[in-house]
Write an enzyme that holds these catalytic residues in place. Structure first.
Site, PDB file in Angstrom:
ATOM      1  N   GLN A  11       0.834  -1.196   0.000  1.00  0.00           N
ATOM      2  CA  GLN A  11       0.000   0.000   0.000  1.00  0.00           C
ATOM      3  C   GLN A  11       0.871   1.250   0.000  1.00  0.00           C
ATOM      4  OE1 GLN A  11      -3.256  -0.400   2.687  1.00  0.00           O
ATOM      5  NE2 GLN A  11      -3.616   1.777   2.838  1.00  0.00           N
ATOM      6  N   SER A  90       4.185  -6.406   2.793  1.00  0.00           N
ATOM      7  CA  SER A  90       2.913  -6.202   3.486  1.00  0.00           C
ATOM      8  C   SER A  90       1.750  -6.697   2.632  1.00  0.00           C
ATOM      9  CB  SER A  90       2.751  -4.726   3.864  1.00  0.00           C
ATOM     10  OG  SER A  90       1.622  -4.531   4.680  1.00  0.00           O
ATOM     11  N   LEU A  91       0.911  -5.799   2.145  1.00  0.00           N
ATOM     12  CA  LEU A  91      -0.204  -6.177   1.279  1.00  0.00           C
ATOM     13  C   LEU A  91       0.264  -7.038   0.113  1.00  0.00           C
ATOM     14  CD1 LEU A  91      -3.122  -5.825   0.124  1.00  0.00           C
ATOM     15  CD2 LEU A  91      -2.286  -3.705  -0.921  1.00  0.00           C
ATOM     16  N   ARG A 115      -9.499  -7.417   4.840  1.00  0.00           N
ATOM     17  CA  ARG A 115      -8.319  -7.003   5.597  1.00  0.00           C
ATOM     18  C   ARG A 115      -8.254  -5.481   5.673  1.00  0.00           C
ATOM     19  NH1 ARG A 115      -2.856  -5.666   4.128  1.00  0.00           N
ATOM     20  NH2 ARG A 115      -1.245  -6.498   5.527  1.00  0.00           N
ATOM     21  N   HIS A 196       1.062  -2.356  11.117  1.00  0.00           N
ATOM     22  CA  HIS A 196       2.152  -3.203  11.598  1.00  0.00           C
ATOM     23  C   HIS A 196       2.623  -2.796  12.991  1.00  0.00           C
ATOM     24  CE1 HIS A 196       2.124  -5.313   7.853  1.00  0.00           C
ATOM     25  NE2 HIS A 196       2.199  -4.171   7.208  1.00  0.00           N
ATOM     26  N   GLN A 245       0.966 -10.972  10.639  1.00  0.00           N
ATOM     27  CA  GLN A 245       1.556  -9.932   9.792  1.00  0.00           C
ATOM     28  C   GLN A 245       0.936  -8.565  10.029  1.00  0.00           C
ATOM     29  OE1 GLN A 245       0.154  -8.628   6.288  1.00  0.00           O
ATOM     30  NE2 GLN A 245       1.851  -9.269   4.973  1.00  0.00           N
TER      31      GLN A 245
END
Length: 311
Positions: A11, A90-91, A115, A196, A245
């Site tokens: 992202q 991440s994503l 999510r 995170h 995560q």
């Protein structure tokens, strides 16, 4: 023998118009975008290709990014290009899971939509924050923030660029302490939540319930998980890693170093922007990084791989 990794941005890389040429000029790309529209109940082409405020809102961004990267991946694969390993920041890890054969494109798109909603809703706007810390070693950052409650490292992006996340006042205090300790700059990021960080633990737990309905398969090719920076070959690990995560540090630098140690010398960044290519220059500038951002890039990547005998 050259080893290839497909890598996917997270992202923040989104941009209006991303994937439009894949949608308009390839049947494969059109099918992916239309499938996303069917799954989510709104027009994915309209979200990605026309100026609007939604593209930068987490609950929409995540599905848009994954749809775009999957469309690009499928078109590239039609040219016979396959990775030896895959990873995403991440994503982007959800794109890696799709590429590795762990989850279907339908589940990847539907899951990241949920999510995004869960992450958006977990912490009220204004309570959390993130900041990029420039030109300071990770070990020193860890030492400085160890005594500050409510802040942690969110992203180990590359040498000289670490992101911290957590409670807004804690992140602001940490930024001041880090500058006093020698950080070149601490830049507050324009984000809608403390991603995170432990503040999103609840979102990870709720994501676990969403993942109960997702079918996971043994990876056909290995992928590297953000949480551990280690190769994953067992389907049983996947859901737990994805839950963790959301509130754990993204170990991107360590993930890239693990792939390099395994012999990967060519990285193909698939998705808008060149964020990961920028990180690679600071991790190991001797490795080749190719980018798929426009449809014309596919032919360029295929040609580059042929020249080095990797395709």
């Amino acid at each position: 023998m050259s080893k290839i990794a497909f890598i996917y941005p997270g992202q923040g890389a989104q941009t209006c118009g991303m994937g439009q040429d894949f949608y308009e000029q390839t049947e494969t790309g059109k099918v992916v975008f239309d499938l996303a529209s069917e799954i989510l109940g709104f027009s994915m082409p309209e979200l990605c290709f026309t100026p609007n405020d939604r593209l930068d809102i987490t609950e929409y961004t995540q599905a848009a990014m994954v749809t775009t990267s999957i469309a690009m991946t499928k078109v590239l694969r039609e040219q016979g290009v396959e990775p030896d390993v895959t990873a995403g920041l991440s994503l982007g890890e959800y794109c890696a899971l799709y590429t590795a054969g762990v989850i279907s494109e339908r589940d990847a798109i539907a899951t990241v939509r949920q999510r995004g909603i869960l992450m958006q809703e977990e912490v009220p706007v204004g309570q959390g924050a993130m900041a990029a810390v420039l030109a300071m070693d990770a070990e020193k950052i860890e030492a400085v923030i160890a005594g500050i409650d409510g802040v942690q490292i969110a992203n180990y992006n590359c040498p000289g660029q670490i992101v911290i996340s957590g409670k807004k006042d804690a992140v602001e205090l940490a930024s001041e302490k880090l500058k006093e300790a020698g950080a070149k700059r601490c830049i507050m990021l324009n984000v809608s939540g403390p991603f995170h960080s432990k503040m999103l633990t609840g979102a990870g737990e709720k994501l676990g319930r969403v993942l109960e309905t997702v079918e996971v398969h043994t990876p056909k090719i290995p992928y590297v998980a953000n949480v551990t920076a280690a190769y994953v070959t067992d389907a049983a690990e996947v859901k737990s890693l994805l839950m963790r995560q959301v509130s754990s540090s993204v170990r991107w630098q360590q993930s890239v170093e693990a792939m390099i140690a395994d012999g990967v010398d060519t990285f193909i960044e698939i998705g808008p922007g060149r964020t990961l290519a920028g990180f690679m220059k600071k991790i190991d500038r001797t490795k080749k990084v190719l980018n798929i951002e426009k449809l014309e890039d596919v032919a360029k990547v295929v040609e580059a791989l042929k020249e080095e005998g990797a395709c």
